[in-house]
Design a protein around this motif. Structure first.
Motif, PDB file in Angstrom:
ATOM      1  N   TYR A  13      10.410  10.060  -4.180  1.00  0.00           N
ATOM      2  CA  TYR A  13       9.712   9.342  -5.241  1.00  0.00           C
ATOM      3  C   TYR A  13       9.377   7.944  -4.766  1.00  0.00           C
ATOM      4  N   CYS A  14       8.125   7.567  -4.883  1.00  0.00           N
ATOM      5  CA  CYS A  14       7.698   6.221  -4.503  1.00  0.00           C
ATOM      6  C   CYS A  14       7.550   5.382  -5.761  1.00  0.00           C
ATOM      7  N   ILE A  15       8.249   4.221  -5.786  1.00  0.00           N
ATOM      8  CA  ILE A  15       8.191   3.376  -6.977  1.00  0.00           C
ATOM      9  C   ILE A  15       6.820   2.718  -7.123  1.00  0.00           C
ATOM     10  N   LYS A  16       6.107   2.553  -6.009  1.00  0.00           N
ATOM     11  CA  LYS A  16       4.784   1.927  -6.092  1.00  0.00           C
ATOM     12  C   LYS A  16       3.734   2.934  -6.536  1.00  0.00           C
ATOM     13  N   CYS A  17       3.795   4.127  -5.949  1.00  0.00           N
ATOM     14  CA  CYS A  17       2.832   5.172  -6.328  1.00  0.00           C
ATOM     15  C   CYS A  17       3.232   5.816  -7.658  1.00  0.00           C
ATOM     16  N   LYS A  18       4.491   5.628  -8.066  1.00  0.00           N
ATOM     17  CA  LYS A  18       5.027   6.203  -9.307  1.00  0.00           C
ATOM     18  C   LYS A  18       4.928   7.727  -9.331  1.00  0.00           C
ATOM     19  N   ARG A  37       9.606   5.600   4.308  1.00  0.00           N
ATOM     20  CA  ARG A  37       8.374   4.839   4.105  1.00  0.00           C
ATOM     21  C   ARG A  37       7.327   5.757   3.504  1.00  0.00           C
ATOM     22  N   CYS A  38       6.775   5.320   2.386  1.00  0.00           N
ATOM     23  CA  CYS A  38       5.745   6.101   1.719  1.00  0.00           C
ATOM     24  C   CYS A  38       4.527   6.223   2.629  1.00  0.00           C
ATOM     25  N   ARG A  39       4.012   7.449   2.769  1.00  0.00           N
ATOM     26  CA  ARG A  39       2.863   7.678   3.642  1.00  0.00           C
ATOM     27  C   ARG A  39       1.561   7.320   2.929  1.00  0.00           C
ATOM     28  N   THR A  40       1.660   7.023   1.647  1.00  0.00           N
ATOM     29  CA  THR A  40       0.453   6.674   0.888  1.00  0.00           C
ATOM     30  C   THR A  40       0.258   5.161   0.843  1.00  0.00           C
ATOM     31  N   CYS A  41       1.337   4.405   0.508  1.00  0.00           N
ATOM     32  CA  CYS A  41       1.192   2.958   0.366  1.00  0.00           C
ATOM     33  C   CYS A  41       1.990   2.193   1.418  1.00  0.00           C
ATOM     34  N   TYR A  42       2.736   2.916   2.266  1.00  0.00           N
ATOM     35  CA  TYR A  42       3.519   2.315   3.360  1.00  0.00           C
ATOM     36  C   TYR A  42       4.604   1.378   2.869  1.00  0.00           C
TER      37      TYR A  42
HETATM   38 ZN   LIG Z   1       3.805   4.842  -2.248  1.00  0.00          ZN
END
Ligand SMILES: [Zn+2]
Length: 83
Positions: A13-18, A37-42
């Motif tokens: 779960y990414c807190i930035k991408c929610k 590390r999130c692959r969407t927002c890093y």
């Molecule tokens: Zn993210």
């Protein structure tokens, strides 16, 4: 049992991408992902074991339930006539 290694891509779960997104493992502790590390927002963050935090709606529902239970307890104890 699958062993996690640096650079492996896992869901978390990414807190930035929610939402759950692909994450790359950047730190491993005792064969468990420690940081990812999130692959969407890093964004780097501690591995959350794919746990999705409750939504605001769920938190509100929980608060309402607790308020109702507190009121019920109060009503039950308030039935005694004043001395
Ligand atoms: Zn993210």
């Amino acid at each position: 049992m699958s062993e996690h290694r640096l650079g492996d891509v896992i869901d978390d779960y990414c807190i930035k991408c929610k939402r759950l997104t692909n994450h790359q493992i950047v730190s491993v502790l005792e064969a468990q992902p420690a940081k990812v590390r999130c692959r969407t927002c890093y964004n780097d963050h501690d591995y959350r074991f794919e746990v999705v935090p409750p939504t605001k709606k769920e938190l509100k529902k929980q608060a309402e339930l607790e308020a109702a239970m507190a009121k019920a307890a109060q009503d039950a104890s308030g039935e005694q006539p004043p001395a």
